[in-house]
Design a protein around this motif. Structure first.
Motif, PDB file in Angstrom:
ATOM      1  N   ARG A  69      -6.661 -14.043   1.356  1.00  0.00           N
ATOM      2  CA  ARG A  69      -6.047 -13.589   3.034  1.00  0.00           C
ATOM      3  C   ARG A  69      -5.110 -12.632   2.940  1.00  0.00           C
ATOM      4  N   VAL A  70      -4.177 -12.504   1.898  1.00  0.00           N
ATOM      5  CA  VAL A  70      -3.312 -11.501   1.697  1.00  0.00           C
ATOM      6  C   VAL A  70      -3.862 -10.323   1.484  1.00  0.00           C
ATOM      7  N   ARG A  71      -4.696 -10.376   0.532  1.00  0.00           N
ATOM      8  CA  ARG A  71      -5.601  -8.914   0.164  1.00  0.00           C
ATOM      9  C   ARG A  71      -6.251  -8.519   1.328  1.00  0.00           C
ATOM     10  N   LEU A  72      -6.829  -9.172   2.164  1.00  0.00           N
ATOM     11  CA  LEU A  72      -7.632  -8.703   3.225  1.00  0.00           C
ATOM     12  C   LEU A  72      -6.927  -8.079   4.308  1.00  0.00           C
ATOM     13  N   ALA A  73      -5.474  -8.797   4.542  1.00  0.00           N
ATOM     14  CA  ALA A  73      -4.621  -8.399   5.586  1.00  0.00           C
ATOM     15  C   ALA A  73      -3.963  -7.158   5.189  1.00  0.00           C
ATOM     16  N   ARG A  74      -3.869  -6.969   3.793  1.00  0.00           N
ATOM     17  CA  ARG A  74      -3.432  -5.656   3.479  1.00  0.00           C
ATOM     18  C   ARG A  74      -4.406  -4.699   3.598  1.00  0.00           C
ATOM     19  N   ALA A  76      -6.592  -4.442   5.827  1.00  0.00           N
ATOM     20  CA  ALA A  76      -6.782  -4.029   7.257  1.00  0.00           C
ATOM     21  C   ALA A  76      -5.791  -3.410   7.722  1.00  0.00           C
ATOM     22  N   GLY A  77      -4.619  -3.231   6.737  1.00  0.00           N
ATOM     23  CA  GLY A  77      -3.311  -2.536   7.233  1.00  0.00           C
ATOM     24  C   GLY A  77      -2.367  -3.431   8.015  1.00  0.00           C
ATOM     25  N   ASP A  78      -2.546  -4.662   7.872  1.00  0.00           N
ATOM     26  CA  ASP A  78      -1.756  -5.822   8.840  1.00  0.00           C
ATOM     27  C   ASP A  78      -0.467  -6.200   8.099  1.00  0.00           C
ATOM     28  N   PRO A  79       0.505  -5.389   8.437  1.00  0.00           N
ATOM     29  CA  PRO A  79       1.577  -5.940   7.721  1.00  0.00           C
ATOM     30  C   PRO A  79       2.172  -7.314   8.109  1.00  0.00           C
ATOM     31  N   TYR A  80       1.898  -7.694   9.516  1.00  0.00           N
ATOM     32  CA  TYR A  80       2.452  -8.823   9.901  1.00  0.00           C
ATOM     33  C   TYR A  80       1.550 -10.247   9.029  1.00  0.00           C
TER      34      TYR A  80
END
Length: 154
Positions: A69-74, A76-80
């Protein structure tokens, strides 16, 4: 444009209140995201049920799902969402060092099993290069995971 989250006391639907409570206890998502979604209660409940089910339940290790989840958020460029951390994963022993390793160059990292490396590759390729997730890729995955677990990882 920002959509303001509802205040907790403005949310009257008991099921939505319980879903938000579960999100707060888990830490992913935090209370802010569900309270924004609460402006459309039917959508919020469906999305939060699915999110909680896919992230918390199932047969795949929650710590691995949290790293993904964290890897994918990063990616995607989603810092939140990249900054949120699952309380359950932390309680199970997941630390920032392992998250950083999984979000970085994991391929030759001895901290990850062959199954975990496959799962991390699967997440990366499904997001960035879905055409690379072919029959051979799934065959390799089935050496480590059941079809249900692969669907859970996806």
């Amino acid at each position: 444009m920002n959509i303001e989250p509802l205040k907790a006391e403005e949310i009257r639907d008991p099921e939505l209140q319980e879903l938000i409570r579960r999100c707060e206890a888990l830490g992913v998502p935090d209370a802010l995201f569900p309270r924004v979604l609460a402006r459309a209660p039917g959508h919020a409940k469906a999305l939060l049920r699915a999110l909680l089910h896919s992230h918390v339940e199932g047969a795949v290790d929650h710590r691995l799902k949290e790293i993904i989840r964290v890897r994918l958020a990063r990616t995607a460029g989603d810092p939140y969402f990249a900054s949120l951390r699952s309380a359950r994963a932390r309680q199970a022993g997941l630390d920032e060092e392992r998250i950083e390793a999984g979000a970085g160059s994991f391929e030759n990292d001895p901290r990850f099993t062959a199954a975990e490396k496959w799962a991390l590759r699967y997440a990366r390729e499904m997001y960035l290069n879905p055409e690379k997730v072919d029959a051979a890729f799934y065959t390799e995955g089935k050496m480590h995971y059941t079809e249900a677990q692969i669907m859970e990882l996806g």
